[in-house]
Design a protein around this motif. Sequence first.
Motif, PDB file in Angstrom:
ATOM      1  N   ILE A  52       0.826  -1.198   0.000  1.00  0.00           N
ATOM      2  CA  ILE A  52       0.000   0.000   0.000  1.00  0.00           C
ATOM      3  C   ILE A  52       0.866   1.256   0.000  1.00  0.00           C
ATOM      4  N   VAL A  53       0.281   2.346  -0.512  1.00  0.00           N
ATOM      5  CA  VAL A  53       0.972   3.629  -0.533  1.00  0.00           C
ATOM      6  C   VAL A  53      -0.069   4.731  -0.632  1.00  0.00           C
ATOM      7  N   TRP A  54       0.181   5.818  -0.008  1.00  0.00           N
ATOM      8  CA  TRP A  54      -0.515   7.102  -0.063  1.00  0.00           C
ATOM      9  C   TRP A  54      -0.607   7.667   1.336  1.00  0.00           C
ATOM     10  N   TRP A  55      -1.042   8.904   1.440  1.00  0.00           N
ATOM     11  CA  TRP A  55      -0.921   9.682   2.663  1.00  0.00           C
ATOM     12  C   TRP A  55      -1.545   9.015   3.881  1.00  0.00           C
ATOM     13  N   VAL A  56      -2.712   8.415   3.721  1.00  0.00           N
ATOM     14  CA  VAL A  56      -3.408   7.882   4.893  1.00  0.00           C
ATOM     15  C   VAL A  56      -2.615   6.780   5.584  1.00  0.00           C
ATOM     16  N   TRP A  57      -1.658   6.183   4.860  1.00  0.00           N
ATOM     17  CA  TRP A  57      -0.876   5.096   5.444  1.00  0.00           C
ATOM     18  C   TRP A  57       0.242   5.601   6.353  1.00  0.00           C
ATOM     19  N   LEU A  58       0.300   6.905   6.565  1.00  0.00           N
ATOM     20  CA  LEU A  58       1.114   7.426   7.660  1.00  0.00           C
ATOM     21  C   LEU A  58       0.417   7.208   9.002  1.00  0.00           C
ATOM     22  N   ASN A  59      -0.849   6.813   8.953  1.00  0.00           N
ATOM     23  CA  ASN A  59      -1.608   6.539  10.177  1.00  0.00           C
ATOM     24  C   ASN A  59      -1.179   5.188  10.726  1.00  0.00           C
ATOM     25  N   SER A  60      -0.142   5.201  11.537  1.00  0.00           N
ATOM     26  CA  SER A  60       0.485   3.954  11.974  1.00  0.00           C
ATOM     27  C   SER A  60      -0.410   3.137  12.904  1.00  0.00           C
ATOM     28  N   VAL A  61      -1.328   3.785  13.603  1.00  0.00           N
ATOM     29  CA  VAL A  61      -2.280   3.038  14.438  1.00  0.00           C
ATOM     30  C   VAL A  61      -3.205   2.203  13.552  1.00  0.00           C
ATOM     31  N   ALA A  62      -3.745   2.837  12.514  1.00  0.00           N
ATOM     32  CA  ALA A  62      -4.623   2.113  11.593  1.00  0.00           C
ATOM     33  C   ALA A  62      -3.871   0.998  10.878  1.00  0.00           C
ATOM     34  N   ASN A  63      -2.618   1.246  10.518  1.00  0.00           N
ATOM     35  CA  ASN A  63      -1.835   0.214   9.838  1.00  0.00           C
ATOM     36  C   ASN A  63      -1.725  -1.041  10.691  1.00  0.00           C
ATOM     37  N   GLY A  64      -1.456  -0.851  11.983  1.00  0.00           N
ATOM     38  CA  GLY A  64      -1.355  -2.005  12.872  1.00  0.00           C
ATOM     39  C   GLY A  64      -2.642  -2.780  12.965  1.00  0.00           C
ATOM     40  N   LYS A  65      -3.777  -2.079  12.919  1.00  0.00           N
ATOM     41  CA  LYS A  65      -5.067  -2.760  13.029  1.00  0.00           C
ATOM     42  C   LYS A  65      -5.426  -3.525  11.762  1.00  0.00           C
ATOM     43  N   VAL A  66      -4.868  -3.098  10.625  1.00  0.00           N
ATOM     44  CA  VAL A  66      -5.064  -3.876   9.398  1.00  0.00           C
ATOM     45  C   VAL A  66      -4.461  -5.271   9.570  1.00  0.00           C
ATOM     46  N   LEU A  67      -3.275  -5.338  10.180  1.00  0.00           N
ATOM     47  CA  LEU A  67      -2.646  -6.630  10.429  1.00  0.00           C
ATOM     48  C   LEU A  67      -3.418  -7.445  11.468  1.00  0.00           C
ATOM     49  N   GLU A  68      -3.944  -6.776  12.469  1.00  0.00           N
ATOM     50  CA  GLU A  68      -4.647  -7.482  13.539  1.00  0.00           C
ATOM     51  C   GLU A  68      -6.003  -8.026  13.104  1.00  0.00           C
ATOM     52  N   ARG A  69      -6.704  -7.287  12.255  1.00  0.00           N
ATOM     53  CA  ARG A  69      -8.118  -7.594  12.022  1.00  0.00           C
ATOM     54  C   ARG A  69      -8.447  -8.067  10.619  1.00  0.00           C
ATOM     55  N   THR A  70      -7.443  -8.296   9.791  1.00  0.00           N
ATOM     56  CA  THR A  70      -7.706  -8.841   8.467  1.00  0.00           C
ATOM     57  C   THR A  70      -6.886 -10.113   8.281  1.00  0.00           C
ATOM     58  N   ALA A  71      -7.106 -10.785   7.150  1.00  0.00           N
ATOM     59  CA  ALA A  71      -6.416 -12.050   6.880  1.00  0.00           C
ATOM     60  C   ALA A  71      -5.031 -11.844   6.274  1.00  0.00           C
ATOM     61  N   PHE A  72      -4.642 -10.596   6.028  1.00  0.00           N
ATOM     62  CA  PHE A  72      -3.309 -10.350   5.485  1.00  0.00           C
ATOM     63  C   PHE A  72      -2.246 -10.717   6.517  1.00  0.00           C
ATOM     64  N   GLU A  73      -1.206 -11.395   6.066  1.00  0.00           N
ATOM     65  CA  GLU A  73      -0.125 -11.813   6.954  1.00  0.00           C
ATOM     66  C   GLU A  73       1.097 -10.916   6.849  1.00  0.00           C
ATOM     67  N   ASN A  74       1.259 -10.286   5.699  1.00  0.00           N
ATOM     68  CA  ASN A  74       2.404  -9.401   5.476  1.00  0.00           C
ATOM     69  C   ASN A  74       1.899  -8.081   4.911  1.00  0.00           C
ATOM     70  N   ILE A  75       2.511  -7.007   5.371  1.00  0.00           N
ATOM     71  CA  ILE A  75       2.111  -5.691   4.879  1.00  0.00           C
ATOM     72  C   ILE A  75       3.372  -4.904   4.522  1.00  0.00           C
ATOM     73  N   TYR A  76       3.382  -4.321   3.332  1.00  0.00           N
ATOM     74  CA  TYR A  76       4.491  -3.448   2.950  1.00  0.00           C
ATOM     75  C   TYR A  76       3.913  -2.076   2.639  1.00  0.00           C
ATOM     76  N   ILE A  77       4.414  -1.077   3.354  1.00  0.00           N
ATOM     77  CA  ILE A  77       3.985   0.303   3.157  1.00  0.00           C
ATOM     78  C   ILE A  77       5.175   1.084   2.637  1.00  0.00           C
ATOM     79  N   LEU A  78       5.074   1.627   1.453  1.00  0.00           N
ATOM     80  CA  LEU A  78       6.175   2.409   0.906  1.00  0.00           C
ATOM     81  C   LEU A  78       6.414   3.616   1.813  1.00  0.00           C
TER      82      LEU A  78
END
Length: 369
Positions: A52-78
């Motif tokens: 993923i990439v774009w401004w909203v992904w500076l929201n590091s709290v939300a990024n962590g919850k994507v890992l916690e609450r979805t089936a994605f196992e790996n996340i790469y944020i540019l």
Amino acid sequence: QLSLSEDDLETDKIPYGFSADLAAQLQFETEESIIEMAQNLYEKTKSKNLCIVWWVWLNSVANGKVLERTAFENIYILPSTDDSGLAFGCAVYGKYLQDGKKYIPSIPYNFYFWKTYWDSEIFETIQKYEDKILKYKKVEHPEQIAAQLLKEWNIIWWFQGWSESWPRALWNRSILADPRSIKIRDRVNMIKKREDWRPLAPSILSEYVTDFFSLSHKKSESYKYMLLVVDALDRAKKEIPWVVHIDGTARIQEVDKTQNPLYHGLISEFYELTGIPVVLNTSFNTKGEPIVETPEDALRMFLSSELDCLIMWNYVISKENIFPEYAFKRGVVLYNRLYKKWEKEIDEYSIFLQETKSSYKKQGFHYEI
């Protein structure tokens, strides 16, 4: 109901409880929207990997919850989660097409894409402002000097090499401090013109991350770029409490020696002196200002602040006086109580205020001194 204009923002006209509740609700709605989009994407692709990439992904709290609450196992944020990231992606894709789709781009180990400033340029800038600098000296190991200054409760500006290609400073354009002292934390927030409750981030040696923090994913590039919030362990809450937020989390920066040997060396030296492999790190700017880019940017902001020391390349710099003509952004001076003492100490200060007031009026702004 409140009737507010833009001029009322961040003033006592907005009750703290109201603005805090509003911010919390906005964060909640953002998190829920992001998680819903991520879940829908997983259902369509069944991929375990999310890029993923774009401004909203500076929201590091939300990024962590994507890992916690979805089936994605790996996340790469540019890390360049802005227009510079778009340019980077276009360049990589262009290379891919140019090579007949045989080129598979690798993840850079750092993102120093902007200009670097060499010794001669830095020295010329220092000489330009020499009349307002108490002293400066060139040293062989700036990381050792920095570590010692931090141990002695100084707050330092850290300006090195290429600037980072993102809107968040990590290694080369930072304000650094000891993470163990609430007085130091409060001074940093005052200098940055930040609210007292806002958290500051820890830079921690990669070898010791799991001693202080709980990592949901043991290997993630995002930990290196302050893009994921993690839970703090008891040791972190006890030994470095002023880089742990009130909810027991921290937006960590894992520092790898291969990415930035000098910054890794600074924290290693601090660890040798204190037993703490962590420093407090925030970006080299103040409220309403961009992160500094040039040596002159750095010196002007240093001279218009109450920070203790500037380490720029191999030069260690301290100051004798600060004057309004060196304010990085002239208008900021009017609203900062740090500068009230100038009224008694500097004869020209009242003239400076009147000139700035006149300039603001011409631009259509209104304020009271």
